[in-house]
Design an enzyme around this catalytic site. Structure first.
Site, PDB file in Angstrom:
ATOM      1  N   HIS A 157      -4.452  -1.929   5.018  1.00 43.19           N
ATOM      2  CA  HIS A 157      -4.334  -0.538   4.368  1.00 43.19           C
ATOM      3  C   HIS A 157      -5.639  -0.212   3.427  1.00 43.19           C
ATOM      4  CE1 HIS A 157      -0.202  -0.576   4.998  1.00 43.19           C
ATOM      5  NE2 HIS A 157       0.115  -1.758   4.402  1.00 43.19           N
TER       6      HIS A 157
ATOM      7  N   ASP B  49       6.276  -8.522   8.319  1.00 42.90           N
ATOM      8  CA  ASP B  49       7.162  -7.889   7.696  1.00 42.90           C
ATOM      9  C   ASP B  49       8.077  -6.862   8.695  1.00 42.90           C
ATOM     10  OD1 ASP B  49       5.007  -6.353   8.164  1.00 42.90           O
ATOM     11  OD2 ASP B  49       4.676  -6.033   5.894  1.00 42.90           O
TER      12      ASP B  49
ATOM     13  N   ASP C 129       2.260  -5.391  11.977  1.00 44.32           N
ATOM     14  CA  ASP C 129       2.690  -5.470  10.767  1.00 44.32           C
ATOM     15  C   ASP C 129       3.645  -4.097  10.773  1.00 44.32           C
ATOM     16  OD1 ASP C 129       1.798  -6.272   7.484  1.00 44.32           O
ATOM     17  OD2 ASP C 129       2.519  -4.257   7.676  1.00 44.32           O
TER      18      ASP C 129
ATOM     19  N   HIS D  41       4.059  -1.956   8.546  1.00 48.61           N
ATOM     20  CA  HIS D  41       3.393  -0.568   7.802  1.00 48.61           C
ATOM     21  C   HIS D  41       2.272  -0.428   8.678  1.00 48.61           C
ATOM     22  CE1 HIS D  41       5.056  -3.111   4.529  1.00 48.61           C
ATOM     23  NE2 HIS D  41       6.068  -1.835   4.466  1.00 48.61           N
TER      24      HIS D  41
HETATM   25 ZN    ZN Z   1       3.072  -4.718   5.911  1.00 48.99          ZN
END
Ligand code: ZN
Length: 308
Positions: A125, A245, A162, A164
């Protein structure tokens, strides 16, 4: 040939804030499982300190200075609503960078078949000049630039499973046709980017998945979209942003991926690596916040990397 496991004790000392889900126990659970007898063949190495010149290939030099100057001497300093630092965070972030850079060097120089970096903080991120989503420096993008600029790789791919979207990696890759980014992620979810329409210069493949999507949708994202595009790109090196996740047990997202799916996706990426780049893969840890699910996911990911 061997699989290297990079980590460092200081990566377990970094904290964002008290009771934060991106917590030191994540690495403790991972090392507990990787200390088991199945993994005795791993080549375990301490992550070296990363070099500033590697980081500034991806990040604004003033941002890097600011981060390292803001490391608190006690307690926690918040850099945003969800991302913080403790006294160990500066060194931990540099070790996370150092791990991927040395892993890239060793794998590309033929000293190991592949490598996994069990490090914190995660990176996907982190933007050019902004810490966010528990990330300080974008480890995966830094590794990709090292592969290109130090080793002369012509086509570097990053695959991100992931839950996200790796907004920072996409931002670092999206104008550069010699880089490829393929990501499966939940949408809607943090950070809000990752629509299928975001295609960069034809080098970005985003496959958003609706909350509740499980093994079938996850595998189809790879079989139908990401893996064919990755093969068409013909990578000479593959990096993996390995977040766990998407697991059904994870408290921060709502996909229903299961542990065997992480083994499957790893094996599928390794097949592409075998076809195009002699199996050369470097993987680094991103998210995964249910500690048991995280440890189980890393365990099967490592078994595939090791070929056991
Ligand atoms: Zn994540």
């Amino acid at each position: 040939m061997s699989t290297i496991l990079y980590s460092h004790p200081v990566c377990q000392e970094h904290t964002n804030s008290p009771d934060h889900p991106e917590q030191p126990d994540r690495l403790r659970y991972i090392s507990n499982v990787l200390d088991g007898p199945s993994y005795f063949m791993l080549d375990r190495r301490d992550a070296p300190m990363g070099q500033i010149e590697d980081i500034t290939r991806v990040h604004d030099a003033r941002y890097v200075d600011d981060i390292l100057a803001s490391v608190p001497t006690r307690g926690n300093t918040l850099l945003g609503p969800d991302t913080g630092m403790s006294p160990a965070s500066g060194e931990a972030a540099l070790r996370a960078v150092g791990a991927i850079c040395e892993a890239v060097d060793v794998v590309l120089e033929g000293g190991a078949r592949n490598a996994f970096c069990s490090v914190r903080p995660p990176g996907h991120h982190a933007e050019y000049a902004e810490a966010m989503g528990f990330c300080l420096f974008n480890n995966i993008a830094i590794g990709a630039q090292r592969a290109r600029q130090v080793h002369g790789c012509k086509k570097v791919a990053a695959v991100d499973f992931d839950v996200h979207h790796g907004n920072g990696t996409q931002a670092a890759f999206q104008t550069e046709p010699s880089l490829f980014f393929g990501s499966s992620h939940q949408m809607p979810a943090f950070p809000g980017t990752g629509y299928a329409e975001e295609t960069g210069v034809g080098n970005i493949v985003n496959v958003p998945l609706a909350p509740g999507a499980g093994s079938e949708e996850f595998r189809r994202a790879y079989s139908d979209k990401i893996l064919p595009a990755l093969r068409a790109f013909e990578p000479d090196f593959i990096l993996i942003s390995a977040g766990f996740d998407a697991d059904a047990r994870d408290p921060l997202a709502q996909l229903r991926v299961k542990t065997p799916d992480f083994a499957w996706v790893t094996a599928e990426i390794l097949k592409v690596a075998d076809e195009f780049c002699s199996g050369k893969v470097v993987s680094t840890l991103e998210g995964g916040y249910d500690l048991d699910a995280l440890a189980a996911g890393v365990a099967v990911h490592m078994r595939e990397l090791m070929g056991i």
